[in-house]
Design an enzyme around this catalytic site. Structure first.
Site, PDB file in Angstrom:
ATOM      1  CG  HIS A  54      -4.522  10.290   0.815  1.00  0.00           C
ATOM      2  ND1 HIS A  54      -3.355   9.430  -0.018  1.00  0.00           N
ATOM      3  CD2 HIS A  54      -5.208   9.111   2.082  1.00  0.00           C
ATOM      4  CE1 HIS A  54      -2.868   9.336   1.045  1.00  0.00           C
ATOM      5  NE2 HIS A  54      -4.150   8.813   2.567  1.00  0.00           N
ATOM      6  CE1 TYR A  78       0.525   7.843   3.034  1.00  0.00           C
ATOM      7  CE2 TYR A  78       0.875   5.654   1.972  1.00  0.00           C
ATOM      8  CZ  TYR A  78       0.091   6.517   2.502  1.00  0.00           C
ATOM      9  OH  TYR A  78      -0.959   6.152   3.438  1.00  0.00           O
ATOM     10  CE  LYS A 137      -3.768   4.907   0.600  1.00  0.00           C
ATOM     11  NZ  LYS A 137      -2.109   4.301   0.668  1.00  0.00           N
ATOM     12  CG  ASP A 174      -1.671   0.770   0.984  1.00  0.00           C
ATOM     13  OD1 ASP A 174      -2.884   1.664   0.970  1.00  0.00           O
ATOM     14  OD2 ASP A 174      -1.263   2.088   2.035  1.00  0.00           O
TER      15      ASP A 174
END
Length: 267
Positions: free
Chosen positions: A110, A52, A77, A47
């Site tokens: 997200h 990120y 996402k 994931d």
């Protein structure tokens, strides 16, 4: 063995019950080796998210693992700050390119609002993003689509306009954070739940009752926390950058008794 077990989403796609979360793992060696170690030790679900900033390292580790692409389930996402039809298409293509993949297994919105403005009403923009995601889904470039951090009030307006019911809702879920209203809403709609932060970002690992139960089952407190989420029928994505912990987090092939689950429910 838990690493080989899957749930089936409402469109028939299978998702491994246990995965590696990569939130807060910086791009570069840390993200690369965390993913590589997970894959080398049986994980088949990774994931990540554009937010990120580590998609490139995640993709490189997937490629270097030598494992067939179709055996690995990859989630990424749409950033919470980017909402709307056109930007959703653009962000998806950027993620695909950063990961170096031909397709993504699961693409999520997200959050229902930007992180800089939590609670803002973005209903119309989310509907537009969802329309774009449905189009991407129809091309086959993504195998499943869903949402993250969405409560019933965020999902209902989507359903009113949607061609497809979201296949997943990824939410913060752990002992002491059960989000019952959201779970009870998603279940009859067959929207699968992914539990992120199953260890409450480490905050509950020092809890005396959890430690005591871990002793009883001869496991670690982290393993109790992960197993609890699994027994709640959620997909679980614990995060770690330590090889031994990544391995340990997958050693959860024990069963917490019904009685002890009730004790954990009360925490």
């Amino acid at each position: 063995m838990i690493l080989q077990e899957t749930y089936t989403l409402n469109n028939g796609v299978k998702v491994p019950k246990l995965g590696l979360g990569t939130w807060q793992i910086p791009d570069g060696e840390e993200a690369y080796y965390s993913v590589l170690w997970a894959l080398q030790n049986g994980y088949r679900h990774i994931d990540t998210a554009m937010a990120y900033g580590n998609e490139a390292s995640v993709g490189r580790a997937i490629k270097d693992s030598g494992i067939a692409r179709e055996e690995i389930f990859v989630t990424t996402k749409l950033p919470a700050e980017h909402k709307g039809y056109k930007i959703t298409h653009q962000c998806f293509e950027k993620s695909l390119e950063a990961l170096g993949l031909d397709y993504i297994d699961l693409y999520l919105i997200h959050a229902p609002w930007p992180w800089s403005n939590i609670g803002k009403d973005c209903t119309q923009e989310n509907i537009e993003s969802w329309k774009a995601m449905e189009e991407i889904y129809d091309t086959g470039k993504v195998k499943a689509i869903g949402v993250s951090n969405f409560e019933p009030k965020h999902i209902k307006p989507l359903l009113a306009e949607a061609k497809y019911v979201p296949m997943m809702n990824q939410i913060r879920f752990h002992i002491g954070e059960k989000q019952e209203e959201t779970i009870n809403y998603c279940k009859p709609l067959d929207i699968r739940i992914t539990a992120y932060s199953p260890l409450a970002t480490g905050r509950i690992l020092g809890n005396k009752a959890i430690a005591s139960m871990a002793e009883k089952y001869k496991v670690t407190p982290a393993q109790i926390c992960i197993r609890y989420c699994l027994q709640k029928d959620t997909v679980v994505i614990p995060k770690s950058t330590k090889k031994e912990r990544i391995i340990s987090n997958s050693q959860v092939d024990f069963v917490i008794s019904e009685e002890d689950m009730k004790v954990l429910d009360q925490m």
